[in-house]
Design an enzyme around this catalytic site. Structure first.
Site, PDB file in Angstrom:
ATOM      1  N   LEU A   8       0.824  -1.215   0.000  1.00 21.74           N
ATOM      2  CA  LEU A   8       0.000   0.000   0.000  1.00 21.74           C
ATOM      3  C   LEU A   8       0.854   1.259   0.000  1.00 21.74           C
ATOM      4  O   LEU A   8       0.490   2.262  -0.603  1.00 21.74           O
ATOM      5  CB  LEU A   8      -0.918   0.002   1.228  1.00 21.74           C
ATOM      6  CG  LEU A   8      -1.975  -1.109   1.296  1.00 21.74           C
ATOM      7  CD1 LEU A   8      -2.743  -1.018   2.607  1.00 21.74           C
ATOM      8  CD2 LEU A   8      -2.937  -1.012   0.118  1.00 21.74           C
ATOM      9  N   GLY A  15       8.039   3.631   2.519  1.00 20.80           N
ATOM     10  CA  GLY A  15       8.773   4.778   3.034  1.00 20.80           C
ATOM     11  C   GLY A  15      10.136   4.350   3.528  1.00 20.80           C
ATOM     12  O   GLY A  15      10.485   3.166   3.537  1.00 20.80           O
ATOM     13  N   LYS A  18       1.728  -2.795   9.044  1.00 19.61           N
ATOM     14  CA  LYS A  18       2.781  -1.781   8.890  1.00 19.61           C
ATOM     15  C   LYS A  18       4.081  -2.378   9.406  1.00 19.61           C
ATOM     16  O   LYS A  18       4.171  -2.839  10.542  1.00 19.61           O
ATOM     17  CB  LYS A  18       2.432  -0.509   9.658  1.00 19.61           C
ATOM     18  CG  LYS A  18       3.458   0.606   9.453  1.00 19.61           C
ATOM     19  CD  LYS A  18       3.060   1.885  10.169  1.00 19.61           C
ATOM     20  CE  LYS A  18       1.887   2.554   9.496  1.00 19.61           C
ATOM     21  NZ  LYS A  18       2.272   3.128   8.183  1.00 19.61           N
ATOM     22  N   ASP A  76       0.333  12.791  13.278  1.00 15.76           N
ATOM     23  CA  ASP A  76       0.402  12.732  11.808  1.00 15.76           C
ATOM     24  C   ASP A  76      -0.973  12.970  11.189  1.00 15.76           C
ATOM     25  O   ASP A  76      -1.430  12.203  10.338  1.00 15.76           O
ATOM     26  CB  ASP A  76       0.963  11.369  11.377  1.00 15.76           C
ATOM     27  CG  ASP A  76       1.495  11.393   9.941  1.00 15.76           C
ATOM     28  OD1 ASP A  76       1.625  12.502   9.380  1.00 15.76           O
ATOM     29  OD2 ASP A  76       1.771  10.316   9.394  1.00 15.76           O
TER      30      ASP A  76
END
Length: 684
Positions: free
Chosen positions: A16, A19, A40, A139
């Protein structure tokens, strides 16, 4: 797509997001066919074993917090589980079918004012819940707000708090305020980020316009200049948005509830006709139903506002608490409780604030009330345990820590509290076990290492103590107390140069560390470094001219170099500050004896004994002077008393000295060469 199963069960369907620090996958749980979840993957910056150990504990703690938030609020992404694999960390979260907010804003088309108010209000309601639970999202941006297909509600996802555990590097998000970029996020950092989202939405900006928006600032105030670009924004809404994105966080909205309240007033002003209709309807209802019904309806309509105000007051109290304004915090918490008497969290926080103010009785009463309102609140038991501890009620404190651990067996702070309580109850083995448990759960828990090290040193487990202090310094090289405690341990091991180095490090970190100066001065004195020792004692007196112990230490130092007159001056000063200091009398007596003034010496020893009837050294020293004055009977009585006290106190060498003097007297051997025992035993 990938044959490897994460954690032995999660099959990767697609990537998805990728980074530098994190990568996000859509996965299927093979134990639940057709299930979709988000995983994640977080990569630590180092594979150093100590670093990983610390990160592992921090990661687990933060994950548990997010897990609880998702369980308690339907509009927060649920955390399913977390795990570690091949020295990388993973969190598994629910997959939320829906569209990110980027599809509603950042499309080059401005939102209408009522649409924006509705959007902001819904997100702020979620932030109120998040902030009340002590969490900052860190965030906030359109991509992390999902419009859920099933009910069209907004859902907050991808909290930055987890990512910041793994890396200290702050992201490059265009939505971050200055204080967060510098590593000190506040609760209203989230408000700032949401304010940037709102301005972009009302202006109809596109994603690549955000950086340009933030670059358009007033050179003097650094405030963003945006509202002159459009005439479609009302003055009142512009004022709200400006306050959300103030450069200085102190001038910004402090709480999400404040923004909500202002938005609510703005919305009410926009619906005057609807309000008037509601008032007319209310008048009809009141006439028909009468005063009783009126009272019920009034309560019903006002109670949500009361709860909202109570929540706002609670958050204001938390803000005051966090900056050390405890008395003001108490006032806010009290007002919150007056509006909502069932607010267990407010009682808990007020109790914690009373604790900080040293009012342990009130703190204990508030913690008890919080427990009454919520018997499953482990933290309330923990707080009350500390209150009982400060009140000297150690058995009650132990019972509270036991209950806290029963409710939450993985909280390191609960074991720490029980550990320091067990020390008071002389359960040293149990205390070491508790500190060790706290460290196992939280490997960077410096306070637990420190307390375990101090206890181990007292139990003569010197190397184990040094290992604990080494661990503290490894985690936090700026911990002055760890250097000082390691210095004490090294001094006890006769490693004097190492002790001096540790005391020096402690002083370099804390230039007013009085105990470090005193102990370093003592070692310098023992090594014959007269000038260095004197400088350390003088430095202490410069920091605190009324510290009795400093005069006693310097007096002992002067005495050891034959400066008896200077020593007497120091003891006189100590006694002027504290006329009940038995050590000062005993040590002055030693100086008088060396100067040949037996009468003055005897008087000082007698005064020391009058103050402290169990002062073995004073009895011994008075025995010496009485023997020199040919008062044999009195001398024998003093040595007998000294020997008994030394024996009871475990002073083996001093006991032998007293027995030797008794034997000399009883055999009528001359005692002119006998000396008083050094006063260094009498240091504070």
């Amino acid at each position: 797509m990938n044959s490897h199963l994460l954690d032995g069960r999660y099959r990767i369907l697609t990537v998805l997001n990728t980074g530098e620090v994190a990568q996000t996958y859509l996965v299927e749980d093979t134990s639940l066919p057709n299930s979709q979840l988000v995983v994640k993957q977080l990569r630590p910056p180092s594979n150093n074993s100590q670093t990983l150990k610390v990160l592992r504990s921090l990661f687990a703690n933060k994950a548990k917090i997010l897990e609880k938030l998702g369980q308690e609020h339907d509009q927060i992404q649920k955390l399913v589980t977390y795990f570690e694999e091949k020295e990388e960390f993973y969190i598994v979260q629910e997959y939320i079918p829906g569209n990110p907010l980027t599809e509603e804003v950042l499309q080059g088309k401005p939102l209408k004012e009522d649409q924006l108010i509705s959007l902001l209000s819904e997100i702020l309601e979620i932030l109120v819940f998040v902030h009340v639970h002590g969490v900052i999202h860190r965030d906030i941006k359109p991509a992390n707000i999902i419009r859920r297909h099933s009910d069209n509600k907004l859902v907050l996802v991808d909290f930055g708090v987890i990512k910041e555990v793994i890396t200290t590097t702050v992201g490059k998000s265009e939505y971050l305020p200055d204080e967060q970029i510098h590593g000190t996020p506040k609760y209203n950092s989230d408000i700032y980020a949401l304010g940037i989202v709102a301005i972009a939405a009302i202006l109809g900006l596109q994603a690549n316009d955000i950086s340009k928006l933030k670059s358009q600032k007033n050179r003097l105030t650094s405030e963003i200049l945006w509202h002159n670009q459009t005439t479609e924004v009302s003055r009142k809404l512009a004022k709200i948005l400006n306050k959300m994105v103030r450069f200085n966080y102190r001038k910004r909205y402090q709480y999400a509830t404040e923004v909500l309240e202002d938005l609510k007033q703005l919305k009410n002003n926009q619906h005057d006709q609807q309000e008037q209709h509601q008032k007319n309807l209310w008048l009809i209802v009141s006439c028909i139903a009468g005063c009783i019904t009126l009272g019920v309806w009034a309560w019903f309509l006002q109670s949500p506002k009361l709860v909202s105000n109570a929540q706002k007051l609670y958050q204001q109290g938390v803000s005051k608490y966090e900056v050390g304004k405890f008395q003001e915090a108490v006032e806010y918490f009290t007002e919150a409780i007056e509006l909502d008497s069932q607010n267990a969290l407010a009682y808990n926080r007020r109790g914690d604030t009373f604790y900080r103010l040293g009012d342990y009785q009130k703190a204990q009463a508030d913690s008890s009330k919080a427990i009454l309102l919520n018997p499953q609140d482990a933290n309330a038991y923990y707080d009350r345990g500390f209150c009982f501890y400060q009140l000297g009620k150690y058995q009650e404190a132990l019972a509270d820590y036991n209950q806290a651990i029963k409710l939450d067996a993985k909280n390191p702070f609960f074991y720490y509290g029980r550990g320091i309580t067990r020390i008071k109850l002389k359960d040293n083995k149990g205390a070491i076990g508790d500190f060790s448990k706290a460290i196992a759960i939280k490997p960077d828990y410096t306070e637990a290492y420190l307390e375990r090290g101090i206890l181990r040193r007292r139990l003569q487990l010197k190397q184990a103590a040094i290992n604990d202090f080494d661990a503290v310094i490894g985690i936090n090289p700026s911990d002055a107390k760890a250097y000082y405690q390691r210095g004490l341990t090294q001094a006890a091991n006769q490693q004097k140069d190492g002790a001096i180095k540790d005391y020096t490090n402690a002083i370099s970190i804390n230039p007013k560390y009085i105990e470090a100066y005193l102990n370093r001065g003592d070692i310098y004195s023992d090594q014959g470094k007269q000038l260095e020792a004197t400088e350390d004692y003088n430095k202490v007196l410069q920091i605190d001219p009324k510290l009795t112990a400093a005069y006693i230490h310097r007096g002992l130092h002067r005495f050891s170099f034959g400066n008896y007159k200077g020593a007497i001056e120091d003891y006189n000063q100590a006694l002027e500050l504290n006329s009940q200091d038995a050590a000062a009398y005993n040590n002055r007596g030693n100086a008088y004896l060396e100067m040949g003034n037996k009468k003055a010496a005897k008087e000082d020893y007698s005064q020391a004994i009058a103050i402290n009837a169990n002062y073995g050294l004073a009895y011994y020293n008075r025995g010496i002077v009485r023997a020199k004055m040919k008062q044999k009977k009195g001398a024998i009585a003093d040595f007998q008393k000294a020997a008994k006290l030394f024996q009871n106190q475990g002073e083996k060498d001093s006991y032998k000295d007293a027995q030797k003097e008794l034997a000399i007297l009883q055999n009528s051997v001359p005692v002119n060469n006998s000396r008083a025992i050094s006063g260094k035993r009498s240091k504070n």
